[in-house]
Motif scaffolding. Structure first.
Motif, short mmCIF file in Angstrom:
data_model
loop_
_atom_site.label_atom_id
_atom_site.label_comp_id
_atom_site.label_asym_id
_atom_site.label_seq_id
_atom_site.Cartn_x
_atom_site.Cartn_y
_atom_site.Cartn_z
N GLN A 110 0.83 -1.21 0.00
CA GLN A 110 0.00 0.00 0.00
C GLN A 110 0.87 1.26 0.00
O GLN A 110 0.52 2.26 -0.64
CB GLN A 110 -0.93 -0.03 1.21
N GLN A 113 1.95 1.94 -3.37
CA GLN A 113 0.85 2.54 -4.15
C GLN A 113 0.71 4.03 -3.85
O GLN A 113 0.47 4.84 -4.75
CB GLN A 113 -0.46 1.81 -3.83
N ILE A 114 0.86 4.38 -2.57
CA ILE A 114 0.77 5.81 -2.21
C ILE A 114 1.92 6.58 -2.86
O ILE A 114 1.73 7.70 -3.35
CB ILE A 114 0.78 5.98 -0.67
N PRO A 131 -4.82 8.56 -12.32
CA PRO A 131 -3.83 8.11 -11.34
C PRO A 131 -3.69 6.60 -11.39
O PRO A 131 -4.62 5.89 -11.76
CB PRO A 131 -4.43 8.56 -10.00
N PRO A 132 -2.51 6.07 -11.00
CA PRO A 132 -2.32 4.62 -10.99
C PRO A 132 -3.24 3.94 -9.98
O PRO A 132 -3.59 2.77 -10.13
CB PRO A 132 -0.85 4.45 -10.60
N VAL A 133 -3.60 4.66 -8.96
CA VAL A 133 -4.48 4.15 -7.92
C VAL A 133 -5.03 5.38 -7.20
O VAL A 133 -4.50 6.46 -7.33
CB VAL A 133 -3.68 3.23 -6.96
N ASN A 134 -6.11 5.20 -6.46
CA ASN A 134 -6.74 6.35 -5.81
C ASN A 134 -6.49 6.30 -4.31
O ASN A 134 -6.40 5.22 -3.74
CB ASN A 134 -8.23 6.32 -6.10
N THR A 135 -6.39 7.46 -3.69
CA THR A 135 -6.32 7.51 -2.23
C THR A 135 -6.77 8.88 -1.77
O THR A 135 -7.06 9.74 -2.60
CB THR A 135 -4.90 7.19 -1.72
N ASN A 136 -6.87 9.07 -0.47
CA ASN A 136 -7.27 10.36 0.07
C ASN A 136 -6.38 10.66 1.27
O ASN A 136 -5.72 9.76 1.81
CB ASN A 136 -8.76 10.35 0.44
N ASP A 139 -6.65 8.39 4.62
CA ASP A 139 -6.16 7.03 4.45
C ASP A 139 -4.65 7.01 4.27
O ASP A 139 -3.96 6.16 4.84
CB ASP A 139 -6.84 6.38 3.23
N TYR A 141 -2.44 9.22 5.27
CA TYR A 141 -1.80 9.56 6.55
C TYR A 141 -1.73 8.33 7.44
O TYR A 141 -0.68 8.01 8.02
CB TYR A 141 -2.58 10.67 7.25
N ARG A 143 -1.92 5.09 6.76
CA ARG A 143 -1.08 3.98 6.29
C ARG A 143 0.41 4.33 6.38
O ARG A 143 1.24 3.48 6.73
CB ARG A 143 -1.50 3.58 4.88
#
Lengths: 156, 232
Positions: A110, A113-114, A131-136, A139, A141, A143
């Motif tokens: 993960q 991914q970030i 984006p290659p993957v999504n986050t916010n 989340d 912070y 991880r």
């Protein structure tokens, strides 16, 4: 931003002056602009969080006893200095993260991914490629913090 | 041009594979693409019913767009450089990834539909008894390319979703760090994120402040979020 959104939604005549970017825009344009700004802020927060994470991890690695403290021996200190300089160029995703074998493998994935998301933001491709993957931010912070805690870099 | 039989002695392809007129106008490239149809069929059999190769891009830098339609009629796409067709191993790997992505998107759509079915009565029970309608939205993700997925609008009775939506539920992504999908609920008051967990088969909201918490989506939580969302 929340106040601006409320002003716009309330539709108060004259509340948005000509000094404001939303002046003379339609309601939909204003909403889209606010949504875009929110997304951009989220992306920049993750960019900042990842930068802090990377610096923290690299500082930790540089302080490990395997590298050793500075000595009065010019030769040894030069070698030490070169090792530390090299470590700065270790790729964070492919080399640094996997050094921390005691961190859960899924969490390491993960974090990578970030970092990939951070690279997407930092390289300015946000408007061209998805984006290659999504986050916010929340989340990301959590991880990143979980990684630093599991790795023993910071204490909970 | 429609694919008939594979060059490897197989029968008629189960996936209908076609080429657009722009690609057909380039007979050399069209033939190269057609030679790989058996590979495409092997890779995406079961996840797609139709596939179309299109030629796109700038002169001198052509791109091949592979558009596929799954058995339920939803469409997705992926972009290939013509040079990728020359490397069979690489192409097989990419098509395999695309197949996985298509299956994932199909599962994601079902999860979204299940969520919308669950929250629809909750939306209709909100203050003012608003109406609920659906629309199809285009999402673009790196692994799947473009795909269509439903979004949900909460509107005043007799209202128009384009003019005066009260609240919108928009699927943002199926590939999310630590989650299996994300839907944003946006209203005049605020925007909240709902995350999907495949393992739990459930939806969660993570408040945007510390301490970090994953709150299961219940009717009570939904009402709280919706009221904050609508409070413009």
């Amino acid at each position: 931003m929340r106040v601006t959104r409320r002003v716009i939604e309330a539709g108060i005549v004259g509340a948005v002056t000509d000094k404001h970017v939303f002046f003379a825009q339609t309601d939909q344009e204003k909403r889209d602009g606010l949504d875009w700004a929110q997304s951009e802020l989220d992306r920049l927060v993750i960019l900042g969080l990842t930068a802090i994470f990377e610096r923290t991890v690299r500082d930790y690695l540089g302080g490990l006893t395997v590298v050793g403290p500075a000595t009065r021996d010019t030769h040894l200190d030069r070698v030490r200095h070169e090792i530390l300089k090299d470590m700065e160029f270790w790729n964070i995703s492919s080399r640094v993260v996997d050094v921390f074998t005691k961190v859960d493998e899924a969490l390491r994935g993960q974090i990578k991914q970030i970092i990939a998301y951070r690279n997407w933001v930092a390289h300015g491709r946000t408007l061209i490629e998805p984006p290659p993957v999504n986050t916010n931010p929340a989340d990301a912070y959590q991880r990143l913090t979980d990684f630093l805690t599991q790795a023993g870099v910071v204490t909970p | 041009m429609q694919a008939g039989c594979s060059p490897h002695g197989r029968g008629v392809l189960a996936v209908q594979i076609t080429q657009d007129s722009t690609l057909q106008a380039d007979p050399v490239l069209a033939a190269t693409v057609a030679e790989k149809n058996w590979l495409l069929e092997t890779a995406i059999d079961g996840s797609a019913a139709e596939a179309t190769w299109e030629l796109n891009g700038e002169p001198g830098r052509p791109n091949l767009i592979l558009r596929v339609r799954d058995p339920e009629g939803y469409r997705s796409s992926a972009t290939f450089a013509p040079v990728e067709l020359k490397n069979e191993t690489g192409l097989t790997s990419r098509l395999g990834d695309l197949n996985e992505a298509l299956l994932r998107v199909a599962e994601w759509r079902k999860a979204v539909d299940t969520l919308f079915a669950r929250i629809r009565p909750w939306c209709e029970a909100l203050s003012g008894s608003p109406a609920v309608c659906k629309n199809i939205n285009l999402v673009r993700e790196e692994r799947s390319g473009e795909y269509l997925v439903r979004e949900l609008f909460v509107i005043p009775i007799g209202g128009d979703r384009l003019i005066d939506p009260l609240m919108v539920f928009t699927p943002v992504a199926a590939w999310v760090v630590g989650w299996d999908g994300r839907v944003d609920m946006t209203g005049p008051g605020d925007r909240y994120i709902l995350n999907y967990s495949r393992a739990a088969g459930a939806w969660y909201h993570v408040p945007n402040y510390l301490p970090y918490r994953q709150l299961p989506l219940t009717e009570t939580l939904f009402r709280e979020l919706a009221e904050a969302c609508l409070d413009g």
